[in-house]
Enzyme design. Sequence first.
Site, mmCIF file in Angstrom:
data_model
loop_
_atom_site.group_PDB
_atom_site.id
_atom_site.type_symbol
_atom_site.label_atom_id
_atom_site.label_comp_id
_atom_site.label_asym_id
_atom_site.label_seq_id
_atom_site.Cartn_x
_atom_site.Cartn_y
_atom_site.Cartn_z
ATOM 1 N N ARG A 168 0.838 -1.218 0.000
ATOM 2 C CA ARG A 168 0.000 0.000 0.000
ATOM 3 C C ARG A 168 0.869 1.263 0.000
ATOM 4 O O ARG A 168 0.565 2.243 0.681
ATOM 5 C CB ARG A 168 -0.915 0.031 1.230
ATOM 6 C CG ARG A 168 -1.975 -1.037 1.270
ATOM 7 C CD ARG A 168 -2.973 -0.872 0.126
ATOM 8 N NE ARG A 168 -4.146 -1.695 0.328
ATOM 9 C CZ ARG A 168 -4.214 -2.989 0.021
ATOM 10 N NH1 ARG A 168 -3.179 -3.605 -0.514
ATOM 11 N NH2 ARG A 168 -5.326 -3.660 0.231
ATOM 12 N N SER A 245 -10.770 -0.937 3.337
ATOM 13 C CA SER A 245 -10.012 -1.167 4.573
ATOM 14 C C SER A 245 -9.625 0.174 5.173
ATOM 15 O O SER A 245 -9.018 1.003 4.495
ATOM 16 C CB SER A 245 -8.725 -1.940 4.287
ATOM 17 O OG SER A 245 -9.021 -3.232 3.848
ATOM 18 N N GLU A 341 -5.315 3.695 6.517
ATOM 19 C CA GLU A 341 -4.974 3.560 5.098
ATOM 20 C C GLU A 341 -5.357 4.812 4.295
ATOM 21 O O GLU A 341 -4.602 5.221 3.404
ATOM 22 C CB GLU A 341 -5.669 2.314 4.524
ATOM 23 C CG GLU A 341 -5.020 1.784 3.259
ATOM 24 C CD GLU A 341 -5.677 0.517 2.725
ATOM 25 O OE1 GLU A 341 -5.243 -0.561 3.135
ATOM 26 O OE2 GLU A 341 -6.586 0.613 1.892
HETATM 27 N N1 EPU Z 1 -10.561 -11.264 9.987
HETATM 28 C C1 EPU Z 1 -11.231 -11.392 11.179
HETATM 29 N N2 EPU Z 1 -12.267 -10.526 11.423
HETATM 30 C C2 EPU Z 1 -12.644 -9.587 10.543
HETATM 31 C C3 EPU Z 1 -11.940 -9.451 9.324
HETATM 32 C C4 EPU Z 1 -10.889 -10.311 9.079
HETATM 33 O O1 EPU Z 1 -10.934 -12.242 11.997
HETATM 34 O O2 EPU Z 1 -13.594 -8.862 10.830
HETATM 35 C C5 EPU Z 1 -9.479 -12.222 9.691
HETATM 36 C C6 EPU Z 1 -9.905 -13.182 8.575
HETATM 37 O O3 EPU Z 1 -10.602 -14.267 9.068
HETATM 38 C C7 EPU Z 1 -8.578 -13.564 7.980
HETATM 39 C C8 EPU Z 1 -7.749 -12.320 8.141
HETATM 40 O O4 EPU Z 1 -8.370 -11.543 9.161
HETATM 41 O O5 EPU Z 1 -7.993 -14.585 8.738
HETATM 42 C C9 EPU Z 1 -7.633 -11.529 6.853
HETATM 43 O O6 EPU Z 1 -8.931 -11.096 6.449
HETATM 44 P P1 EPU Z 1 -9.311 -10.854 4.902
HETATM 45 O O7 EPU Z 1 -8.898 -12.006 4.075
HETATM 46 O O8 EPU Z 1 -10.742 -10.437 4.857
HETATM 47 O O9 EPU Z 1 -8.382 -9.678 4.423
HETATM 48 P P2 EPU Z 1 -7.849 -8.369 5.145
HETATM 49 O O10 EPU Z 1 -6.442 -8.573 5.529
HETATM 50 O O11 EPU Z 1 -8.802 -7.964 6.221
HETATM 51 C C10 EPU Z 1 -6.895 -7.341 2.960
HETATM 52 C C11 EPU Z 1 -6.888 -6.002 2.278
HETATM 53 C C12 EPU Z 1 -8.176 -5.780 1.503
HETATM 54 C C13 EPU Z 1 -8.301 -6.900 0.495
HETATM 55 C C14 EPU Z 1 -8.313 -8.225 1.221
HETATM 56 C C15 EPU Z 1 -8.337 -9.404 0.280
HETATM 57 C C16 EPU Z 1 -5.515 -4.527 3.608
HETATM 58 C C17 EPU Z 1 -5.507 -3.410 4.606
HETATM 59 N N3 EPU Z 1 -6.725 -4.957 3.261
HETATM 60 O O12 EPU Z 1 -7.929 -7.305 3.948
HETATM 61 O O13 EPU Z 1 -8.059 -4.560 0.818
HETATM 62 O O14 EPU Z 1 -9.480 -6.759 -0.282
HETATM 63 O O15 EPU Z 1 -7.108 -8.357 2.003
HETATM 64 O O16 EPU Z 1 -7.101 -9.517 -0.336
HETATM 65 O O17 EPU Z 1 -4.453 -4.958 3.159
HETATM 66 C C18 EPU Z 1 -8.534 -2.229 0.956
HETATM 67 O O18 EPU Z 1 -7.322 -2.046 1.043
HETATM 68 O O19 EPU Z 1 -9.359 -1.273 0.948
HETATM 69 C C19 EPU Z 1 -9.042 -3.584 0.910
HETATM 70 C C20 EPU Z 1 -10.359 -3.861 0.978
#
Ligand code: EPU
Length: 345
Positions: A168, A245, A341
């Site tokens: 990012r 995010s 972010e």
């Molecule tokens: N998780 C939780 N609770 C929640 C959300 C997530 O326990 O409420 C856990 C999930 O179970 C999983 C881990 O956290 O084990 C990761 O969650 P997820 O796969 O949903 O992805 P993320 O890390 O929360 C990132 C990006 C998103 C992107 C997704 C999919 C960042 C800050 N965010 O989210 O990007 O769509 O991966 O690749 O890197 C954005 O930047 O605006 C965005 C939406």
Amino acid sequence: MCPPAPTESSAPRENVSLAPFNTLALPGRAGRYARVTADGQLVAFVGDRRRFVLGGGSNLVLTGDFDGLVLHMAIPGRTLAGEDAEAWYARAGAGENWHDFVQWTLARGWPGLENLSLIPGTAGAAPIQNIGAYGLEVGERFHSLAAVDMRSGKTVDFDRAACRFGYRDSVFKREGWHLTGRFVVTGVTFRLPKRWQPVADYADLAGELAERGIARPDARQIADAVIAVRRRKLPDPARLPNAGSFFQNPRVDAGTASRLRTAFPDLPLYPQPDGRVKLAAGWLIERAGWKGRDLGPAGMYEKQALTLVNRGGATGVDVIALMRAVQRDVRARFGVDLTPEPVFL
Ligand code: EPU
């Protein structure tokens, strides 16, 4: 998309509401506002001091009125800029809607951007924060961009190395140029590989493909799976205003990660190539008790705790109050600092 109408002018208007132009739907006005539909219009603004470059407004927190010039990027254009034995080179005008551009490349049979389907915002903004999702970052498919240097009015090209992409992150953010509007991106060219390999290991995506019974997905099938996962987990800004995010996933050193894992055995850890470990901010926020919880008119989304939503009538002040409360509770519980972010204006 239509070419700009010949009569269209970039003459700025005064005291313009930015509420329709940010996906968190926060109130705020621009002292001056210009819609930019062609590269050549930018030279008129070279002398301006206080400037902010606005794309789709999907990564923006308006903290109040902005007493400067907002350049709203609306330069259209989708073209095949070139082709060689290795790749197609697809170019987008900075104002192109990102998702529509991705779908356009796929419809033409040029794979490579499918994992980034349904990310809100514009093509011009994509490299600034190196958007990423489901195992792919845009920097991996990036070829070059054209930008106008607002000090000289000259057009400058940035290749991939010059952009210095990180998680990012890019040179534009690192140098603060995204805040000062030093370089205004006018068009971006992507390198879409002919020897394409699917990127489909990310847990949510792999699960969705398995459920669909797809073992060897093509690019279109990956896009469809990504779209389905995103629709399920992330709110549509048109219905529930949000900025995706709200925090970055924090990176900690390996020692901190293993201490946290001992205390919290189900904590997800993502080891990084540099030896550091990425934590899931959504997990930390959920465990700190903020998933689906509101503070005034803003809240953390019930299906993805990392997404801050405007339940109706929130201002930048409300968003900052909620951000601070979440940061405080995550720090108290896990000793981890969360970095927002979005850009704050
Ligand atoms: N998780 C939780 N609770 C929640 C959300 C997530 O326990 O409420 C856990 C999930 O179970 C999983 C881990 O956290 O084990 C990761 O969650 P997820 O796969 O949903 O992805 P993320 O890390 O929360 C990132 C990006 C998103 C992107 C997704 C999919 C960042 C800050 N965010 O989210 O990007 O769509 O991966 O690749 O890197 C954005 O930047 O605006 C965005 C939406």
